[in-house]
Motif scaffolding. Sequence first.
Motif, PDB file in Angstrom:
ATOM      1  N   LEU A 139       0.892  -1.151   0.000  1.00  0.00           N
ATOM      2  CA  LEU A 139       0.000   0.000   0.000  1.00  0.00           C
ATOM      3  C   LEU A 139       0.931   1.201   0.000  1.00  0.00           C
ATOM      4  N   ARG A 140       0.757   2.070  -0.990  1.00  0.00           N
ATOM      5  CA  ARG A 140       1.698   3.175  -1.185  1.00  0.00           C
ATOM      6  C   ARG A 140       0.974   4.509  -1.297  1.00  0.00           C
ATOM      7  N   ARG A 141       1.726   5.540  -1.046  1.00  0.00           N
ATOM      8  CA  ARG A 141       1.335   6.908  -1.360  1.00  0.00           C
ATOM      9  C   ARG A 141       2.532   7.474  -2.113  1.00  0.00           C
ATOM     10  N   GLY A 142       2.529   7.248  -3.431  1.00  0.00           N
ATOM     11  CA  GLY A 142       3.689   7.620  -4.235  1.00  0.00           C
ATOM     12  C   GLY A 142       4.871   6.747  -3.853  1.00  0.00           C
ATOM     13  N   GLU A 143       5.977   7.381  -3.509  1.00  0.00           N
ATOM     14  CA  GLU A 143       7.184   6.643  -3.115  1.00  0.00           C
ATOM     15  C   GLU A 143       7.107   6.117  -1.684  1.00  0.00           C
ATOM     16  N   GLN A 144       6.199   6.666  -0.913  1.00  0.00           N
ATOM     17  CA  GLN A 144       6.068   6.261   0.491  1.00  0.00           C
ATOM     18  C   GLN A 144       5.316   4.931   0.592  1.00  0.00           C
ATOM     19  N   VAL A 145       5.952   3.939   1.219  1.00  0.00           N
ATOM     20  CA  VAL A 145       5.319   2.635   1.423  1.00  0.00           C
ATOM     21  C   VAL A 145       4.610   2.674   2.781  1.00  0.00           C
ATOM     22  N   LEU A 146       3.293   2.559   2.747  1.00  0.00           N
ATOM     23  CA  LEU A 146       2.482   2.598   3.963  1.00  0.00           C
ATOM     24  C   LEU A 146       2.351   1.218   4.599  1.00  0.00           C
ATOM     25  N   MET A 147       2.365   0.192   3.758  1.00  0.00           N
ATOM     26  CA  MET A 147       2.233  -1.177   4.247  1.00  0.00           C
ATOM     27  C   MET A 147       2.900  -2.090   3.228  1.00  0.00           C
ATOM     28  N   ASP A 148       3.623  -3.068   3.722  1.00  0.00           N
ATOM     29  CA  ASP A 148       4.264  -4.061   2.861  1.00  0.00           C
ATOM     30  C   ASP A 148       4.202  -5.382   3.610  1.00  0.00           C
ATOM     31  N   ARG A 149       3.298  -6.254   3.173  1.00  0.00           N
ATOM     32  CA  ARG A 149       3.162  -7.560   3.834  1.00  0.00           C
ATOM     33  C   ARG A 149       2.577  -8.557   2.858  1.00  0.00           C
ATOM     34  N   PRO A 150       2.619  -9.818   3.199  1.00  0.00           N
ATOM     35  CA  PRO A 150       1.987 -10.818   2.335  1.00  0.00           C
ATOM     36  C   PRO A 150       0.492 -10.517   2.166  1.00  0.00           C
ATOM     37  N   LYS A 151      -0.031 -10.873   1.007  1.00  0.00           N
ATOM     38  CA  LYS A 151      -1.445 -10.614   0.709  1.00  0.00           C
ATOM     39  C   LYS A 151      -2.362 -11.158   1.799  1.00  0.00           C
ATOM     40  N   GLY A 152      -2.072 -12.358   2.277  1.00  0.00           N
ATOM     41  CA  GLY A 152      -2.908 -12.944   3.330  1.00  0.00           C
ATOM     42  C   GLY A 152      -2.889 -12.114   4.599  1.00  0.00           C
ATOM     43  N   GLY A 153      -1.733 -11.599   4.964  1.00  0.00           N
ATOM     44  CA  GLY A 153      -1.631 -10.736   6.141  1.00  0.00           C
ATOM     45  C   GLY A 153      -2.345  -9.420   5.928  1.00  0.00           C
ATOM     46  N   ALA A 154      -2.195  -8.849   4.737  1.00  0.00           N
ATOM     47  CA  ALA A 154      -2.898  -7.606   4.423  1.00  0.00           C
ATOM     48  C   ALA A 154      -4.406  -7.819   4.505  1.00  0.00           C
TER      49      ALA A 154
END
Length: 172
Positions: A116-131
């Motif tokens: 999940l991003r806002r431009g270059e800023q990564v707001l969330m980075d996790r496996p799809k199942g975790g998301a």
Amino acid sequence: MHTSSFQQNVLEELDRELAVTRKVIERIPDDKFDFQPHPKSMKLGQLGSHIVNLLKFKQLFVEANQRDFLDQNAPKPPPSPTTTAELLTRFDQFSEDLRQALRESDDQKLTEGFQLRRGEQVLMDRPKGGALRIMGLNHSIHHRGQLTVYLRLLDIPVPGIYGMSADEMGGF
């Protein structure tokens, strides 16, 4: 010994939560969509729409690898429903779309990454199942809890969520 996949577990949990959430949404009166318990709170109709639209967001976690909030080409949520019947129609359609996406997925796909991003800023980075579990199911459960408070403040009987509600038990 019974074995179950992560995908099957999520589908089972999703089905249970969707059934309960639908019961709560059914209680929203058409004439109270503008109810707002506090100036910082969403209006009742907005909250109901948000809960329903989160179903499409959950589907995105399953089907895509990322979502950028600054992407001008990303699909916009449809206009908010103005009646409970419209909310429920959208809820049923979005629920089925999400179930179908999950049925077409598998444990391997659900371990792939989602950002999940806002431009270059990564707001969330996790496996799809975790998301799906954290930003999807848990997020919806949180807002469903808010919705039950709105119902209580309006003196509308609250359905049981994880057991009987005070209304179903005749009060305390």
